[in-house]
Design a protein around this motif. Structure first.
Motif, PDB file in Angstrom:
ATOM      1  N   ILE A 139       0.843  -1.198   0.000  1.00  0.00           N
ATOM      2  CA  ILE A 139       0.000   0.000   0.000  1.00  0.00           C
ATOM      3  C   ILE A 139       0.878   1.249   0.000  1.00  0.00           C
ATOM      4  N   PHE A 140       1.885   1.254   0.857  1.00  0.00           N
ATOM      5  CA  PHE A 140       2.787   2.401   0.973  1.00  0.00           C
ATOM      6  C   PHE A 140       3.587   2.592  -0.316  1.00  0.00           C
ATOM      7  N   SER A 141       4.036   1.496  -0.901  1.00  0.00           N
ATOM      8  CA  SER A 141       4.792   1.539  -2.148  1.00  0.00           C
ATOM      9  C   SER A 141       3.938   2.094  -3.288  1.00  0.00           C
ATOM     10  N   ASP A 142       2.678   1.664  -3.348  1.00  0.00           N
ATOM     11  CA  ASP A 142       1.769   2.180  -4.380  1.00  0.00           C
ATOM     12  C   ASP A 142       1.564   3.683  -4.241  1.00  0.00           C
ATOM     13  N   THR A 143       1.452   4.149  -3.004  1.00  0.00           N
ATOM     14  CA  THR A 143       1.277   5.585  -2.764  1.00  0.00           C
ATOM     15  C   THR A 143       2.539   6.347  -3.171  1.00  0.00           C
ATOM     16  N   THR A 144       3.692   5.754  -2.929  1.00  0.00           N
ATOM     17  CA  THR A 144       4.955   6.375  -3.347  1.00  0.00           C
ATOM     18  C   THR A 144       4.994   6.503  -4.870  1.00  0.00           C
ATOM     19  N   GLU A 145       4.538   5.494  -5.570  1.00  0.00           N
ATOM     20  CA  GLU A 145       4.480   5.558  -7.040  1.00  0.00           C
ATOM     21  C   GLU A 145       3.549   6.677  -7.504  1.00  0.00           C
ATOM     22  N   GLN A 146       2.422   6.845  -6.815  1.00  0.00           N
ATOM     23  CA  GLN A 146       1.512   7.945  -7.148  1.00  0.00           C
ATOM     24  C   GLN A 146       2.209   9.285  -6.967  1.00  0.00           C
ATOM     25  N   MET A 147       3.004   9.400  -5.908  1.00  0.00           N
ATOM     26  CA  MET A 147       3.753  10.638  -5.676  1.00  0.00           C
ATOM     27  C   MET A 147       4.744  10.892  -6.800  1.00  0.00           C
ATOM     28  N   LYS A 148       5.420   9.847  -7.244  1.00  0.00           N
ATOM     29  CA  LYS A 148       6.356   9.990  -8.366  1.00  0.00           C
ATOM     30  C   LYS A 148       5.623  10.511  -9.594  1.00  0.00           C
ATOM     31  N   ASN A 149       4.449   9.958  -9.852  1.00  0.00           N
ATOM     32  CA  ASN A 149       3.671  10.390 -11.013  1.00  0.00           C
ATOM     33  C   ASN A 149       3.239  11.845 -10.889  1.00  0.00           C
ATOM     34  N   ILE A 150       2.835  12.254  -9.695  1.00  0.00           N
ATOM     35  CA  ILE A 150       2.453  13.646  -9.462  1.00  0.00           C
ATOM     36  C   ILE A 150       3.646  14.557  -9.696  1.00  0.00           C
ATOM     37  N   SER A 151       4.803  14.162  -9.181  1.00  0.00           N
ATOM     38  CA  SER A 151       6.010  14.969  -9.335  1.00  0.00           C
ATOM     39  C   SER A 151       6.422  15.080 -10.797  1.00  0.00           C
ATOM     40  N   SER A 152       6.369  13.974 -11.530  1.00  0.00           N
ATOM     41  CA  SER A 152       6.782  14.009 -12.929  1.00  0.00           C
ATOM     42  C   SER A 152       5.753  14.721 -13.803  1.00  0.00           C
ATOM     43  N   ALA A 153       4.498  14.710 -13.395  1.00  0.00           N
ATOM     44  CA  ALA A 153       3.451  15.383 -14.176  1.00  0.00           C
ATOM     45  C   ALA A 153       3.576  16.894 -14.113  1.00  0.00           C
ATOM     46  N   SER A 154       4.321  17.394 -13.144  1.00  0.00           N
ATOM     47  CA  SER A 154       4.455  18.845 -13.008  1.00  0.00           C
ATOM     48  C   SER A 154       5.650  19.376 -13.770  1.00  0.00           C
ATOM     49  N   GLY A 155       6.321  18.546 -14.569  1.00  0.00           N
ATOM     50  CA  GLY A 155       7.581  18.906 -15.201  1.00  0.00           C
ATOM     51  C   GLY A 155       7.527  19.857 -16.380  1.00  0.00           C
ATOM     52  N   ASP A 156       6.377  20.229 -16.864  1.00  0.00           N
ATOM     53  CA  ASP A 156       6.292  21.095 -18.037  1.00  0.00           C
ATOM     54  C   ASP A 156       6.029  22.536 -17.646  1.00  0.00           C
ATOM     55  N   GLY A 157       6.498  23.446 -18.474  1.00  0.00           N
ATOM     56  CA  GLY A 157       6.193  24.856 -18.266  1.00  0.00           C
ATOM     57  C   GLY A 157       7.209  25.573 -17.409  1.00  0.00           C
ATOM     58  N   SER A 158       6.879  26.789 -17.066  1.00  0.00           N
ATOM     59  CA  SER A 158       7.754  27.621 -16.244  1.00  0.00           C
ATOM     60  C   SER A 158       7.847  27.039 -14.839  1.00  0.00           C
ATOM     61  N   PRO A 159       8.882  27.424 -14.084  1.00  0.00           N
ATOM     62  CA  PRO A 159       8.982  26.935 -12.706  1.00  0.00           C
ATOM     63  C   PRO A 159       7.738  27.266 -11.885  1.00  0.00           C
ATOM     64  N   LEU A 160       7.213  28.451 -12.072  1.00  0.00           N
ATOM     65  CA  LEU A 160       6.011  28.844 -11.343  1.00  0.00           C
ATOM     66  C   LEU A 160       4.831  27.937 -11.695  1.00  0.00           C
ATOM     67  N   ASN A 161       4.640  27.661 -12.985  1.00  0.00           N
ATOM     68  CA  ASN A 161       3.553  26.768 -13.408  1.00  0.00           C
ATOM     69  C   ASN A 161       3.748  25.356 -12.874  1.00  0.00           C
ATOM     70  N   GLN A 162       4.993  24.903 -12.796  1.00  0.00           N
ATOM     71  CA  GLN A 162       5.276  23.582 -12.248  1.00  0.00           C
ATOM     72  C   GLN A 162       4.890  23.522 -10.769  1.00  0.00           C
ATOM     73  N   LEU A 163       5.221  24.571 -10.046  1.00  0.00           N
ATOM     74  CA  LEU A 163       4.891  24.634  -8.620  1.00  0.00           C
ATOM     75  C   LEU A 163       3.377  24.647  -8.411  1.00  0.00           C
ATOM     76  N   LEU A 164       2.688  25.436  -9.220  1.00  0.00           N
ATOM     77  CA  LEU A 164       1.227  25.502  -9.118  1.00  0.00           C
ATOM     78  C   LEU A 164       0.596  24.155  -9.473  1.00  0.00           C
ATOM     79  N   LYS A 165       1.192  23.455 -10.426  1.00  0.00           N
ATOM     80  CA  LYS A 165       0.695  22.127 -10.814  1.00  0.00           C
ATOM     81  C   LYS A 165       0.866  21.131  -9.651  1.00  0.00           C
TER      82      LYS A 165
END
Length: 179
Positions: free
Chosen positions: A53-79
């Motif tokens: 369960i914990f490992s799956d949640t960690t994978e979700q966090m990785k996906n959230i972090s990688s999904a914010s990788g586009d755009g300006s730094p400010l847009n990434q932070l807001l994402k």
């Protein structure tokens, strides 16, 4: 949904409601409507279920972090902020369980590797953004940003019954839009 996922879902709910220590394998089997043999086919122990369960949640966090990788730094932070609040609303039971597991000495000990990995992933992804915004203070700003998110999650998941999540989200977005 397959049987293994039924077990994970049932265990997540039971661990979140009753606590890890007070939940038996029999209760997990009953809630998942599966036999003990099937559970032990997929998991050697209750600890292994929690680790999954914990490992799956960690994978979700990785996906959230990688999904914010586009755009300006400010847009990434807001994402990241948007994704964080979406995850809070969507996965209350799982996140509450994760929070509880991180603070219980018995579960924290065997989850420490995952906790460290999760912390590192989050810090590095946030620091990359703050490196572009304010390099000399990027580490400090990253720790402060993460502490804000942690505080919001803690308050929402375990402290206040009527937590104004949407208002908090709007205030946080407003704060970081003005960097």
């Amino acid at each position: 949904m397959n049987k293994k996922q039924q077990v994970i879902n049932a265990a997540t709910t039971l661990f979140s409601e009753k606590g890890f220590e007070k939940t038996s394998m029999s209760e997990i089997c009953s809630a998942a409507n599966v036999s003990k043999g099937l559970v032990y086919h997929h998991f050697q122990s209750k600890n292994e279920i929690l680790e999954k369960i914990f490992s799956d949640t960690t994978e979700q966090m990785k996906n959230i972090s990688s999904a914010s990788g586009d755009g300006s730094p400010l847009n990434q932070l807001l994402k990241i902020i948007e994704n964080f609040f979406a995850q809070l609303e969507k996965d209350v039971v799982t996140l509450r369980l994760n929070l509880n597991a991180m603070f219980q000495p018995s579960t924290r000990e065997f989850l420490q590797t995952h906790i460290n990995e999760r912390s590192s992933i989050l810090f590095e992804s946030v620091k990359k953004i703050f490196d572009q915004i304010d390099l000399p203070r990027s580490s400090t700003l990253s720790f402060m940003f993460i502490a804000e998110l942690d505080g919001i999650a803690l308050s929402y998941l375990s402290v206040f019954d009527d937590y104004p999540l949407q208002d908090i989200k709007e205030q946080l977005l407003s704060k970081y839009q003005n960097l």
